[in-house]
Design a protein around this motif. Sequence first.
Motif, PDB file in Angstrom:
ATOM      1  N   ARG A   8      -0.042  -1.923   2.585  1.00 54.67           N
ATOM      2  CA  ARG A   8       0.853  -0.930   1.984  1.00 54.67           C
ATOM      3  C   ARG A   8       0.059   0.310   1.586  1.00 54.67           C
ATOM      4  O   ARG A   8      -0.918   0.232   0.862  1.00 54.67           O
ATOM      5  N   VAL A   9       0.492   1.455   2.056  1.00 54.80           N
ATOM      6  CA  VAL A   9      -0.147   2.723   1.733  1.00 54.80           C
ATOM      7  C   VAL A   9       0.650   3.380   0.618  1.00 54.80           C
ATOM      8  O   VAL A   9       1.858   3.548   0.732  1.00 54.80           O
ATOM      9  N   VAL A  10      -0.035   3.741  -0.471  1.00 57.82           N
ATOM     10  CA  VAL A  10       0.614   4.369  -1.613  1.00 57.82           C
ATOM     11  C   VAL A  10      -0.074   5.709  -1.882  1.00 57.82           C
ATOM     12  O   VAL A  10      -1.286   5.759  -2.058  1.00 57.82           O
ATOM     13  N   LEU A  11       0.705   6.768  -1.914  1.00 61.74           N
ATOM     14  CA  LEU A  11       0.172   8.118  -2.111  1.00 61.74           C
ATOM     15  C   LEU A  11       0.261   8.589  -3.555  1.00 61.74           C
ATOM     16  O   LEU A  11       0.158   9.784  -3.813  1.00 61.74           O
ATOM     17  N   LYS A  12       0.434   7.677  -4.495  1.00 68.65           N
ATOM     18  CA  LYS A  12       0.647   8.044  -5.893  1.00 68.65           C
ATOM     19  C   LYS A  12      -0.482   8.903  -6.467  1.00 68.65           C
ATOM     20  O   LYS A  12      -0.232   9.844  -7.212  1.00 68.65           O
ATOM     21  N   ALA A  13      -1.729   8.621  -6.110  1.00 68.06           N
ATOM     22  CA  ALA A  13      -2.880   9.335  -6.663  1.00 68.06           C
ATOM     23  C   ALA A  13      -3.281  10.543  -5.814  1.00 68.06           C
ATOM     24  O   ALA A  13      -4.275  11.194  -6.091  1.00 68.06           O
ATOM     25  N   VAL A  14      -2.492  10.869  -4.781  1.00 70.33           N
ATOM     26  CA  VAL A  14      -2.855  11.923  -3.840  1.00 70.33           C
ATOM     27  C   VAL A  14      -2.004  13.162  -4.074  1.00 70.33           C
ATOM     28  O   VAL A  14      -0.788  13.077  -4.240  1.00 70.33           O
ATOM     29  N   LYS A  15      -2.665  14.313  -4.076  1.00 63.70           N
ATOM     30  CA  LYS A  15      -1.963  15.584  -4.246  1.00 63.70           C
ATOM     31  C   LYS A  15      -1.670  16.240  -2.898  1.00 63.70           C
ATOM     32  O   LYS A  15      -0.585  16.764  -2.670  1.00 63.70           O
ATOM     33  N   TYR A  69      -7.117  14.582  -4.286  1.00 63.69           N
ATOM     34  CA  TYR A  69      -6.494  13.655  -5.228  1.00 63.69           C
ATOM     35  C   TYR A  69      -5.992  14.409  -6.453  1.00 63.69           C
ATOM     36  O   TYR A  69      -6.395  15.542  -6.702  1.00 63.69           O
ATOM     37  N   VAL A  70      -5.137  13.768  -7.216  1.00 61.12           N
ATOM     38  CA  VAL A  70      -4.532  14.380  -8.404  1.00 61.12           C
ATOM     39  C   VAL A  70      -5.594  14.784  -9.423  1.00 61.12           C
ATOM     40  O   VAL A  70      -5.459  15.806 -10.090  1.00 61.12           O
ATOM     41  N   ASP A  71      -6.680  14.007  -9.518  1.00 59.97           N
ATOM     42  CA  ASP A  71      -7.729  14.309 -10.497  1.00 59.97           C
ATOM     43  C   ASP A  71      -8.707  15.386 -10.022  1.00 59.97           C
ATOM     44  O   ASP A  71      -9.675  15.691 -10.708  1.00 59.97           O
ATOM     45  N   GLY A  72      -8.470  15.966  -8.841  1.00 59.52           N
ATOM     46  CA  GLY A  72      -9.309  17.051  -8.337  1.00 59.52           C
ATOM     47  C   GLY A  72     -10.387  16.614  -7.366  1.00 59.52           C
ATOM     48  O   GLY A  72     -11.034  17.452  -6.738  1.00 59.52           O
ATOM     49  N   LYS A  98      -8.116   4.825  -8.134  1.00 57.91           N
ATOM     50  CA  LYS A  98      -7.527   5.845  -8.994  1.00 57.91           C
ATOM     51  C   LYS A  98      -6.178   5.447  -9.575  1.00 57.91           C
ATOM     52  O   LYS A  98      -5.716   6.045 -10.530  1.00 57.91           O
ATOM     53  N   ASP A  99      -5.527   4.447  -9.015  1.00 55.71           N
ATOM     54  CA  ASP A  99      -4.196   4.050  -9.467  1.00 55.71           C
ATOM     55  C   ASP A  99      -4.186   2.577  -9.845  1.00 55.71           C
ATOM     56  O   ASP A  99      -4.122   1.716  -8.976  1.00 55.71           O
ATOM     57  N   PRO A 100      -4.249   2.248 -11.145  1.00 57.30           N
ATOM     58  CA  PRO A 100      -4.284   0.843 -11.569  1.00 57.30           C
ATOM     59  C   PRO A 100      -3.043   0.051 -11.157  1.00 57.30           C
ATOM     60  O   PRO A 100      -3.131  -1.134 -10.900  1.00 57.30           O
ATOM     61  N   GLN A 101      -1.895   0.696 -11.072  1.00 51.26           N
ATOM     62  CA  GLN A 101      -0.695  -0.011 -10.669  1.00 51.26           C
ATOM     63  C   GLN A 101      -0.737  -0.426  -9.202  1.00 51.26           C
ATOM     64  O   GLN A 101      -0.193  -1.440  -8.830  1.00 51.26           O
ATOM     65  N   ALA A 102      -1.413   0.361  -8.381  1.00 50.17           N
ATOM     66  CA  ALA A 102      -1.548   0.011  -6.972  1.00 50.17           C
ATOM     67  C   ALA A 102      -2.393  -1.240  -6.800  1.00 50.17           C
ATOM     68  O   ALA A 102      -2.173  -2.027  -5.893  1.00 50.17           O
TER      69      ALA A 102
END
Length: 108
Positions: A8-15, A69-72, A98-102
């Motif tokens: 599963r690919v999750v883009l939550k932490a990606v800007k 990424y969201v954090d720069g 970068k995403d603990p939920q992932a």
Amino acid sequence: MAASSKSRVVLKAVKKIAVQFCPFESNVRATREFLALVGSEKVRATNMNCEVTCVVKHDMSEPVVDIMYVDGERLVMKGAKLTSQEMMSAFQSRCFAKDPQAKVSGKK
């Protein structure tokens, strides 16, 4: 590519994801496969604010994937000598870090 598409690919932490390549070069297959994976509707639905852009050039340039990424932090992958699985593995490991939920949902 089949093995990496099962995860599963999750883009939550990606800007932002910017992909650029020359389609007439012989070394762009992995970059195009990576773009197909992260550019699918299902994956893009995981973060509607993530901007996925593709620049197709005709200048014999090296294929490049630039991820912000969201954090720069940035991840730049030069796809000429990488497989799509290697690119996806590097991308996924950074996203999970970068995403603990992932991490929790990825272990199911």
